[in-house]
Write a protein that holds these residues in place. Structure first.
Motif, mmCIF file in Angstrom:
data_model
loop_
_atom_site.group_PDB
_atom_site.id
_atom_site.type_symbol
_atom_site.label_atom_id
_atom_site.label_comp_id
_atom_site.label_asym_id
_atom_site.label_seq_id
_atom_site.Cartn_x
_atom_site.Cartn_y
_atom_site.Cartn_z
ATOM 1 N N ALA A 18 3.874 10.337 -6.904
ATOM 2 C CA ALA A 18 4.895 10.729 -7.870
ATOM 3 C C ALA A 18 4.288 10.981 -9.238
ATOM 4 N N ALA A 19 3.321 10.155 -9.607
ATOM 5 C CA ALA A 19 2.710 10.279 -10.928
ATOM 6 C C ALA A 19 1.845 11.516 -11.050
ATOM 7 N N LEU A 25 0.833 -1.207 0.000
ATOM 8 C CA LEU A 25 0.000 0.000 0.000
ATOM 9 C C LEU A 25 0.864 1.252 0.000
ATOM 10 N N ALA A 26 1.926 1.242 0.813
ATOM 11 C CA ALA A 26 2.820 2.393 0.878
ATOM 12 C C ALA A 26 3.501 2.634 -0.464
ATOM 13 N N ALA A 27 3.930 1.551 -1.129
ATOM 14 C CA ALA A 27 4.595 1.685 -2.428
ATOM 15 C C ALA A 27 3.635 2.244 -3.473
ATOM 16 N N ARG A 28 2.379 1.772 -3.443
ATOM 17 C CA ARG A 28 1.388 2.293 -4.395
ATOM 18 C C ARG A 28 1.097 3.773 -4.150
ATOM 19 N N LYS A 29 1.079 4.152 -2.873
ATOM 20 C CA LYS A 29 0.818 5.548 -2.539
ATOM 21 C C LYS A 29 1.945 6.438 -3.043
ATOM 22 N N VAL A 30 3.184 5.972 -2.851
ATOM 23 C CA VAL A 30 4.338 6.736 -3.340
ATOM 24 C C VAL A 30 4.278 6.865 -4.858
#
Length: 201
Positions: A177-178, A168-173
């Protein structure tokens, strides 16, 4: 060996949570800290209370019926013809004693079942029955195996929880960023991808 270890060794390792704690070990730790009474374990019954009282040099107390009543230990069995394969019993079994897959028949591994009864209220079609536990299964070896199975399951669930949080944290980052103004290229790619996923008229 700590006091909690010695207390835990006297508990039946049903992991039934009737004591008010998430398994026998947390209950043992609470007793060791003086935060829980020794009479909150219905599966252990009077004999278990007497052992705990002797270890801790405390008076023997009657079982606190707010936590349940003392009764013969049981094993769960799934009536396979009625099982709908919902996996709800698998999800609540604290020792991984139930096997099966979604929409397929489940079964209980009798040698691993502790008789915690947590699967019974979880079953939406009432296809789980309780049978008497063989006396030979109520011993230290079975309790030790149940403890190990419980700890293995807890470790696995914690690892899955941490992996889920990391994902979840990686998807949020990646999302931040996008969509950040300082990343117009990534933002454009994200918009293009979102447009591709839109339903076509």
């Amino acid at each position: 060996m700590t006091l909690a270890d010695r207390i835990d060794a006297l508990l039946p390792q049903t992991q039934c949570e009737q004591c008010g704690y998430h398994g026998c070990r947390p209950y043992a730790e609470a007793i060791a800290r003086g935060e829980a009474a020794i009479n909150q374990c219905p599966p252990g019954g009077t004999a278990g209370i007497e052992k705990l009282a002797a270890l801790l040099q405390q008076p023997v107390l009657p079982l606190n019926h707010e936590h349940g009543i003392e009764k013969p230990r049981t094993l769960a069995r799934i009536v396979e013809a009625d099982c709908i394969g919902c996996t709800k019993c698998i999800q609540v079994c604290p020792v991984d004693a139930i096997v099966g897959a979604a929409k397929l028949m489940h079964t209980v591994i009798a040698d691993d079942c502790t008789g915690c009864e947590l699967c019974v209220p979880a079953c939406p079609v009432d296809c789980i029955v309780l049978l008497p536990m063989p006396e030979a299964q109520i011993d230290i070896a079975h309790a030790d195996a149940a403890r190990a199975n419980f700890q293995r399951r807890e470790t696995r669930l914690e690892r899955q929880r941490m992996q889920h949080e990391a994902d979840l944290a990686a998807r949020k980052v990646a999302t931040n960023a996008a969509t950040s103004p300082i990343n117009p290229v990534l933002a454009a790619l994200a918009r293009a991808k979102a447009k591709q996923q839109e339903p076509k008229p």
